[in-house]
Design a protein around this motif. Structure first.
Motif, short mmCIF file in Angstrom:
data_model
loop_
_atom_site.label_atom_id
_atom_site.label_comp_id
_atom_site.label_asym_id
_atom_site.label_seq_id
_atom_site.Cartn_x
_atom_site.Cartn_y
_atom_site.Cartn_z
N ILE A 44 0.85 -1.20 0.00
CA ILE A 44 0.00 0.00 0.00
C ILE A 44 0.88 1.25 0.00
O ILE A 44 1.84 1.33 0.77
CB ILE A 44 -0.92 0.05 1.24
N LEU A 45 0.54 2.19 -0.86
CA LEU A 45 1.19 3.50 -0.86
C LEU A 45 0.14 4.56 -0.57
O LEU A 45 -0.87 4.65 -1.29
CB LEU A 45 1.85 3.79 -2.21
N LYS A 46 0.34 5.32 0.50
CA LYS A 46 -0.61 6.36 0.89
C LYS A 46 0.07 7.73 0.80
O LYS A 46 1.14 7.93 1.37
CB LYS A 46 -1.11 6.12 2.33
N ILE A 47 -0.55 8.64 0.09
CA ILE A 47 -0.02 9.99 -0.07
C ILE A 47 -1.07 11.00 0.36
O ILE A 47 -2.21 10.96 -0.12
CB ILE A 47 0.39 10.27 -1.53
N THR A 48 -0.69 11.89 1.26
CA THR A 48 -1.55 13.00 1.66
C THR A 48 -0.92 14.29 1.16
O THR A 48 0.26 14.56 1.43
CB THR A 48 -1.70 13.06 3.19
N SER A 49 -1.68 15.09 0.43
CA SER A 49 -1.18 16.35 -0.12
C SER A 49 -2.30 17.38 -0.03
O SER A 49 -3.26 17.33 -0.80
CB SER A 49 -0.73 16.16 -1.56
N ARG A 50 -2.14 18.32 0.91
CA ARG A 50 -3.18 19.33 1.15
C ARG A 50 -2.54 20.70 1.22
O ARG A 50 -1.59 20.91 1.95
CB ARG A 50 -3.90 19.03 2.47
N ASP A 51 -3.06 21.62 0.43
CA ASP A 51 -2.54 22.98 0.40
C ASP A 51 -3.09 23.79 1.57
O ASP A 51 -4.17 23.49 2.10
CB ASP A 51 -2.94 23.68 -0.91
N THR B 250 -7.51 28.31 -15.96
CA THR B 250 -6.32 28.13 -16.78
C THR B 250 -5.31 27.16 -16.16
O THR B 250 -4.26 26.90 -16.74
CB THR B 250 -5.60 29.48 -17.00
N SER B 251 -5.65 26.59 -15.00
CA SER B 251 -4.70 25.76 -14.26
C SER B 251 -4.65 24.31 -14.74
O SER B 251 -3.71 23.59 -14.45
CB SER B 251 -5.06 25.77 -12.77
N GLY B 252 -5.72 23.90 -15.44
CA GLY B 252 -5.83 22.49 -15.79
C GLY B 252 -6.62 21.70 -14.76
O GLY B 252 -6.85 20.50 -14.93
N GLY B 253 -7.01 22.37 -13.68
CA GLY B 253 -7.80 21.70 -12.65
C GLY B 253 -6.93 21.03 -11.59
O GLY B 253 -5.70 20.97 -11.70
N LEU B 254 -7.56 20.54 -10.56
CA LEU B 254 -6.85 19.96 -9.43
C LEU B 254 -5.89 18.85 -9.84
O LEU B 254 -4.78 18.76 -9.32
CB LEU B 254 -7.85 19.44 -8.38
N PHE B 255 -6.28 18.02 -10.79
CA PHE B 255 -5.44 16.87 -11.15
C PHE B 255 -4.16 17.30 -11.87
O PHE B 255 -3.08 16.79 -11.61
CB PHE B 255 -6.23 15.89 -12.01
N MET B 256 -4.27 18.25 -12.79
CA MET B 256 -3.11 18.72 -13.54
C MET B 256 -2.26 19.71 -12.75
O MET B 256 -1.04 19.75 -12.88
CB MET B 256 -3.56 19.40 -14.85
N ASP B 257 -2.91 20.50 -11.93
CA ASP B 257 -2.22 21.59 -11.24
C ASP B 257 -1.60 21.14 -9.92
O ASP B 257 -0.49 21.55 -9.57
CB ASP B 257 -3.21 22.73 -10.98
N MET B 258 -2.31 20.30 -9.19
CA MET B 258 -1.90 19.94 -7.83
C MET B 258 -1.54 18.47 -7.70
O MET B 258 -0.42 18.11 -7.33
CB MET B 258 -3.04 20.30 -6.85
N ALA B 259 -2.48 17.59 -8.02
CA ALA B 259 -2.28 16.15 -7.81
C ALA B 259 -1.22 15.57 -8.74
O ALA B 259 -0.71 14.47 -8.48
CB ALA B 259 -3.60 15.40 -7.99
N SER C 270 -6.59 18.05 -0.76
CA SER C 270 -7.49 19.13 -0.39
C SER C 270 -6.81 20.45 -0.72
O SER C 270 -5.60 20.59 -0.56
CB SER C 270 -7.84 19.11 1.10
N ARG C 271 -7.59 21.40 -1.17
CA ARG C 271 -7.06 22.72 -1.48
C ARG C 271 -6.89 23.59 -0.23
O ARG C 271 -6.32 24.67 -0.31
CB ARG C 271 -7.99 23.45 -2.45
N GLN C 272 -7.38 23.12 0.93
CA GLN C 272 -7.25 23.96 2.12
C GLN C 272 -7.13 23.13 3.39
O GLN C 272 -8.09 22.50 3.82
CB GLN C 272 -8.43 24.92 2.26
N ALA C 273 -5.94 23.16 3.98
CA ALA C 273 -5.72 22.60 5.31
C ALA C 273 -5.48 23.78 6.24
O ALA C 273 -4.50 24.52 6.07
CB ALA C 273 -4.52 21.65 5.32
N ALA C 274 -6.33 23.97 7.22
CA ALA C 274 -6.28 25.16 8.06
C ALA C 274 -4.97 25.28 8.85
O ALA C 274 -4.58 26.38 9.25
CB ALA C 274 -7.46 25.15 9.04
#
Length: 343
Positions: free
Chosen positions: A150-157, A168-177, A233-237
């Motif tokens: 299992i590979l688990k990745i957490t990535s939250r801005d 113009t970003s390409g969306g969450l998958f292209m821009d962030m993920a 997630s785009r927002q981690a407080a």
């Protein structure tokens, strides 16, 4: 005899372009000659301390300069393909920020031009050069955790981008993920064969109204039999949340968040420790330096780059499959590369 000094042109002086220029001026035997940006009028104060020698509105000035050996493409994604092709034909080595483009066909066309020109091309997946992730990759490759299960990745801005940027970003998958897709391939040592996505607009409903999401769970199936999950997630407080776990038959390797200090303070009121570093500029700056240093070593020694055109293609294809899965509600196979020589 290898050239001692590498002369650089940087195309695009937004946040990432300025970061690269700031790092490049401190690398021995590297000279930033020219920076181009269409909004040159706003760069005067920054330019005075940047270490760059000249500014221009036209990236053509960089491509037409015979003294410049390599370029950094830090401009918006929709400009990448044209610049890549022109730079390759001009004989410039290319460092390109992700993604290569929003089109698989255009990306493959650019690859053929780069391949024919014989120039170095490195894609900017800086997380590969982070000391933590590279160590986990080494542990997985050496089978220290046994077979990867299992590979688990957490990535939250820490905060979402502006609504003006998203179309113009390409969306969450292209821009962030897309960074996480590359990390999945890098750490696992295996191609992603299939993705399944669940996503929503939970941070800001307005993001959903313009056709994107800000929250996602992405399931992965790897060619080596392992499975994976990415949560975005785009927002981690509490800050920039960047964690990873590689779990295998003999053990587990974990990457925790980087913080200002590793001090844990205990008192009668509770336990406190520092929050994660604010964002990617702080979290990954050492990785940014290492990735460009290795790019220059490949140029100087005429060796292969460590993050290739193939890596850019495959991360982009996973992002495309993820978007298709979100829209269809079904698992989607990732288009793999077949018998293709990639530099």
């Amino acid at each position: 005899m290898a050239k001692q000094e590498i002369v650089i042109g940087v195309i695009g002086a937004g946040r990432i372009g300025k970061l690269h220029v700031g790092n490049l001026k401190n690398i021995p035997n590297v000279r930033v000659k020219t920076v181009s940006d269409v909004f040159i009028d706003h760069l005067g104060e920054w330019f005075e301390t940047s270490g760059a020698e000249q500014l221009t509105k036209s990236y053509q000035d960089i491509l037409n300069d015979p003294e410049i050996d390599a370029i950094f493409i830090c401009s918006p994604t929709n400009t990448h393909i044209e610049i890549i092709k022109e730079a390759a034909i001009a004989g410039k080595h290319i460092f390109c920020e992700k993604p290569i483009s929003f089109s698989d066909e255009e990306t493959m066309e650019a690859f053929e031009v780069v391949k024919k020109a014989g120039v170095k091309f490195q894609i900017g997946f800086n997380r590969r050069f982070d000391r933590n992730y590279s160590k986990v990759q080494g542990l997985v490759e050496a089978k220290e955790i046994g077979d990867l299960h299992i590979l688990k990745i957490t990535s939250r801005d820490p905060e979402p981008p502006s609504l003006e940027y998203i179309p113009t970003s390409g969306g969450l998958f292209m821009d962030m993920a897309i960074h996480d897709f590359d990390m999945a391939r890098f750490v696992s040592g295996s191609e992603v064969e299939e993705v399944f996505v669940q996503g929503a607009s939970l941070v800001n409903p307005e993001i959903g109204k313009i056709g994107d999401i800000d929250t996602a769970i992405i399931s992965l199936k790897f060619a080596n039999g392992a499975i994976g999950v990415i949560d975005n997630s785009r927002q981690a407080a509490y800050g920039y949340d960047q964690r990873l776990e590689a779990f295998g038959s003999k053990g587990s390797a974990n990457v925790k968040n980087e913080t200002e200090s590793r001090v844990e303070f205990l008192s009668k009121d509770g336990v406190k420790e520092d929050k994660p570093l604010h964002f990617f500029l702080e979290r990954y700056n050492n990785a940014y330096i290492k990735e460009v240093t290795e790019f220059f070593e490949a140029i100087t020694n005429d060796t292969e780059v460590s993050c290739t055109f193939k890596d850019g293609i495959m991360a982009q294809r996973i992002a495309m499959a993820a978007k298709e899965s979100l829209e269809s509600g079904k698992p989607v196979k990732v288009k793999l590369l077949e018998k293709l020589t990639i530099n």
